[in-house]
Write a protein that holds these residues in place. Structure first.
Motif, PDB file in Angstrom:
ATOM      1  N   VAL A  26       1.069  -1.126   0.306  1.00 28.76           N
ATOM      2  CA  VAL A  26       0.032   0.004  -0.217  1.00 28.76           C
ATOM      3  C   VAL A  26       0.669   1.515   0.047  1.00 28.76           C
ATOM      4  CG1 VAL A  26      -1.727  -1.075   0.969  1.00 28.76           C
ATOM      5  CG2 VAL A  26      -0.200  -0.370   2.225  1.00 28.76           C
ATOM      6  N   TRP A  27       0.213   2.521  -0.372  1.00 30.29           N
ATOM      7  CA  TRP A  27       1.211   3.553  -0.756  1.00 30.29           C
ATOM      8  C   TRP A  27       0.180   4.856  -0.068  1.00 30.29           C
ATOM      9  CZ3 TRP A  27       0.671   7.770  -3.408  1.00 30.29           C
ATOM     10  CH2 TRP A  27       2.236   8.753  -3.701  1.00 30.29           C
ATOM     11  N   THR A  28       0.699   5.838   0.399  1.00 31.00           N
ATOM     12  CA  THR A  28       0.294   6.191   0.587  1.00 31.00           C
ATOM     13  C   THR A  28       1.080   8.187   0.453  1.00 31.00           C
ATOM     14  OG1 THR A  28      -1.267   7.782   2.359  1.00 31.00           O
ATOM     15  CG2 THR A  28       0.272   6.773   2.953  1.00 31.00           C
ATOM     16  N   PRO A  29       0.231   9.152  -0.124  1.00 29.76           N
ATOM     17  CA  PRO A  29       1.027  10.229  -0.464  1.00 29.76           C
ATOM     18  C   PRO A  29       1.544  11.019   0.532  1.00 29.76           C
ATOM     19  CG  PRO A  29      -0.864  10.828  -1.039  1.00 29.76           C
ATOM     20  CD  PRO A  29      -0.781   9.339  -0.340  1.00 29.76           C
ATOM     21  N   ILE A  30       2.799  11.731   0.895  1.00 26.87           N
ATOM     22  CA  ILE A  30       4.052  12.798   2.165  1.00 26.87           C
ATOM     23  C   ILE A  30       3.960  13.515   1.771  1.00 26.87           C
ATOM     24  CG2 ILE A  30       6.155  13.143   2.771  1.00 26.87           C
ATOM     25  CD1 ILE A  30       6.567   9.285   1.964  1.00 26.87           C
ATOM     26  N   PRO A  31       3.365  14.170   3.006  1.00 24.17           N
ATOM     27  CA  PRO A  31       3.354  16.100   2.402  1.00 24.17           C
ATOM     28  C   PRO A  31       4.239  16.520   2.303  1.00 24.17           C
ATOM     29  CG  PRO A  31       1.755  15.701   4.478  1.00 24.17           C
ATOM     30  CD  PRO A  31       2.227  14.271   4.014  1.00 24.17           C
ATOM     31  N   LEU A  32       3.862  17.573   1.343  1.00 27.50           N
ATOM     32  CA  LEU A  32       4.788  18.697   0.706  1.00 27.50           C
ATOM     33  C   LEU A  32       5.836  17.723  -0.333  1.00 27.50           C
ATOM     34  CD1 LEU A  32       6.177  20.332   3.522  1.00 27.50           C
ATOM     35  CD2 LEU A  32       4.572  21.161   1.767  1.00 27.50           C
ATOM     36  N   LEU A  33       6.582  16.579  -0.016  1.00 28.10           N
ATOM     37  CA  LEU A  33       7.405  15.534  -0.369  1.00 28.10           C
ATOM     38  C   LEU A  33       6.681  14.987  -2.113  1.00 28.10           C
ATOM     39  CD1 LEU A  33      10.640  15.153  -1.202  1.00 28.10           C
ATOM     40  CD2 LEU A  33       9.432  12.774  -0.259  1.00 28.10           C
ATOM     41  N   THR A  34       5.434  14.524  -1.741  1.00 26.78           N
ATOM     42  CA  THR A  34       4.468  14.494  -3.228  1.00 26.78           C
ATOM     43  C   THR A  34       3.788  15.555  -3.396  1.00 26.78           C
ATOM     44  OG1 THR A  34       4.460  12.375  -1.237  1.00 26.78           O
ATOM     45  CG2 THR A  34       2.512  12.446  -3.716  1.00 26.78           C
ATOM     46  N   PHE A  37       6.541  15.490  -5.998  1.00 28.59           N
ATOM     47  CA  PHE A  37       7.117  14.521  -6.659  1.00 28.59           C
ATOM     48  C   PHE A  37       6.298  13.120  -6.398  1.00 28.59           C
ATOM     49  CE2 PHE A  37      11.322  16.552  -5.242  1.00 28.59           C
ATOM     50  CZ  PHE A  37      11.516  16.894  -6.439  1.00 28.59           C
ATOM     51  N   PRO A  38       5.307  13.574  -7.436  1.00 28.85           N
ATOM     52  CA  PRO A  38       3.725  12.794  -7.228  1.00 28.85           C
ATOM     53  C   PRO A  38       4.654  10.755  -7.115  1.00 28.85           C
ATOM     54  CG  PRO A  38       3.437  14.011  -9.033  1.00 28.85           C
ATOM     55  CD  PRO A  38       4.696  14.231  -8.579  1.00 28.85           C
ATOM     56  N   PHE A  39       4.905  10.673  -7.499  1.00 30.66           N
ATOM     57  CA  PHE A  39       5.238   9.441  -7.654  1.00 30.66           C
ATOM     58  C   PHE A  39       6.164   8.836  -6.063  1.00 30.66           C
ATOM     59  CE2 PHE A  39       8.811  11.942  -9.980  1.00 30.66           C
ATOM     60  CZ  PHE A  39      10.375  12.005  -9.007  1.00 30.66           C
ATOM     61  N   LEU A 153      -7.461  11.959  -5.932  1.00 26.83           N
ATOM     62  CA  LEU A 153      -6.560  13.809  -5.535  1.00 26.83           C
ATOM     63  C   LEU A 153      -5.688  13.849  -4.657  1.00 26.83           C
ATOM     64  CD1 LEU A 153     -10.888  14.747  -6.278  1.00 26.83           C
ATOM     65  CD2 LEU A 153      -8.963  14.883  -8.073  1.00 26.83           C
ATOM     66  N   LYS A 154      -5.842  13.188  -3.688  1.00 30.42           N
ATOM     67  CA  LYS A 154      -5.084  13.061  -2.853  1.00 30.42           C
ATOM     68  C   LYS A 154      -2.930  12.794  -3.435  1.00 30.42           C
ATOM     69  CE  LYS A 154      -7.750  12.316   1.309  1.00 30.42           C
ATOM     70  NZ  LYS A 154      -7.942  10.722   2.727  1.00 30.42           N
ATOM     71  N   THR A 155      -3.214  12.404  -4.403  1.00 28.73           N
ATOM     72  CA  THR A 155      -2.150  12.203  -4.792  1.00 28.73           C
ATOM     73  C   THR A 155      -1.729  12.734  -5.725  1.00 28.73           C
ATOM     74  OG1 THR A 155      -2.401   9.940  -4.536  1.00 28.73           O
ATOM     75  CG2 THR A 155      -0.327  10.510  -5.881  1.00 28.73           C
ATOM     76  N   TRP A 156      -2.718  13.246  -6.350  1.00 29.19           N
ATOM     77  CA  TRP A 156      -1.762  14.288  -7.421  1.00 29.19           C
ATOM     78  C   TRP A 156      -2.960  15.878  -7.580  1.00 29.19           C
ATOM     79  CZ3 TRP A 156       0.961  13.277 -10.954  1.00 29.19           C
ATOM     80  CH2 TRP A 156       1.459  11.908 -11.524  1.00 29.19           C
ATOM     81  N   LEU A 157      -3.718  15.991  -6.859  1.00 28.65           N
ATOM     82  CA  LEU A 157      -4.277  17.926  -7.092  1.00 28.65           C
ATOM     83  C   LEU A 157      -2.837  18.495  -6.679  1.00 28.65           C
ATOM     84  CD1 LEU A 157      -6.820  19.154  -7.709  1.00 28.65           C
ATOM     85  CD2 LEU A 157      -7.601  18.841  -5.947  1.00 28.65           C
ATOM     86  N   PRO A 158      -2.363  18.807  -5.521  1.00 27.97           N
ATOM     87  CA  PRO A 158      -1.310  18.849  -5.273  1.00 27.97           C
ATOM     88  C   PRO A 158      -0.669  19.759  -6.080  1.00 27.97           C
ATOM     89  CG  PRO A 158      -1.798  17.907  -2.721  1.00 27.97           C
ATOM     90  CD  PRO A 158      -2.297  17.127  -4.615  1.00 27.97           C
ATOM     91  N   PHE A 159       0.031  18.577  -7.030  1.00 30.52           N
ATOM     92  CA  PHE A 159       1.298  18.546  -7.797  1.00 30.52           C
ATOM     93  C   PHE A 159       0.900  20.042  -8.167  1.00 30.52           C
ATOM     94  CE2 PHE A 159       2.338  17.105 -11.843  1.00 30.52           C
ATOM     95  CZ  PHE A 159       4.098  17.391 -11.346  1.00 30.52           C
ATOM     96  N   VAL A 160       0.021  19.411  -9.375  1.00 25.10           N
ATOM     97  CA  VAL A 160      -1.513  20.278 -10.721  1.00 25.10           C
ATOM     98  C   VAL A 160      -1.655  21.138 -10.347  1.00 25.10           C
ATOM     99  CG1 VAL A 160      -3.246  20.625 -11.996  1.00 25.10           C
ATOM    100  CG2 VAL A 160      -2.769  17.524 -11.255  1.00 25.10           C
TER     101      VAL A 160
END
Length: 174
Positions: A26-34, A37-39, A153-160
């Motif tokens: 399983v995987w979850t975003p790390i605030p700021l880092l993700t 860099f969304p990967f 959205l949690k993964t990609w929205l901040p990056f976008v």
């Protein structure tokens, strides 16, 4: 190398509401880092029961409480490819967790991805002992599924958002 996918029955089904992911990474975003860099994100591995273990910090392996929140992506693997099947899977995850309870966390070299790789190496998943954090990051990017649209959205929205704001500033200042 055969890329394992989830096409066989497991003892428990995934329960998204209870965050139970048997035989999954399983995987979850790390605030700021993700956000930049969304990967890049935080990774854990679940026991046959669906209980998630993740190397959450120095000398600490969390159980069913991921360091950066609920999973947003998962990759269900085939327990039959673990040496010893279900018991081999659980043994590999447990042993890796015990090892990582004695380790200092290092963001670049010995981290949550390394913990998962160690579990896969110990169980000799897919007859391999060459699992590592880079290989796992790439395979998660290619083969994982989002738990929901909200997870996406949690993964990609901040990056976008950061890209749009940056481009807007760049073209406005010019």
């Amino acid at each position: 190398m055969e890329i394992p996918e989830s096409n066989e029955m497991v003892t428990e089904e995934i329960d998204f509401r209870k965050d139970k992911y048997p035989f999954c990474i399983v995987w979850t975003p790390i605030p700021l880092l993700t956000w930049l860099f969304p990967f890049i994100g935080h990774m854990g591995i679940a026991m046959s029961s669906g209980v998630i273990r993740d190397f959450a910090g120095p000398y600490y392996v969390s159980e069913d409480n991921m360091a950066f929140g609920r999973p947003t992506k998962y990759w269900q693997l085939r327990y039959s490819l673990a040496r010893g099947g279900i018991s081999g899977w659980d043994s590999g995850v447990t042993e890796a967790s015990e090892i990582y309870k004695t380790r200092m966390h290092n963001l670049c070299c010995d981290n949550c991805h390394s913990h998962v790789a160690t579990a896969l190496n110990l169980m000799q998943y897919n007859k391999s002992t060459s699992w590592n954090m880079v290989k796992l990051a790439i395979l998660m990017l290619l083969y994982s599924k989002y738990v929901s649209f909200t997870g996406f959205l949690k993964t990609w929205l901040p990056f976008v958002f950061i890209v749009i704001v940056s481009l807007t500033i760049f073209f406005t200042v010019r």
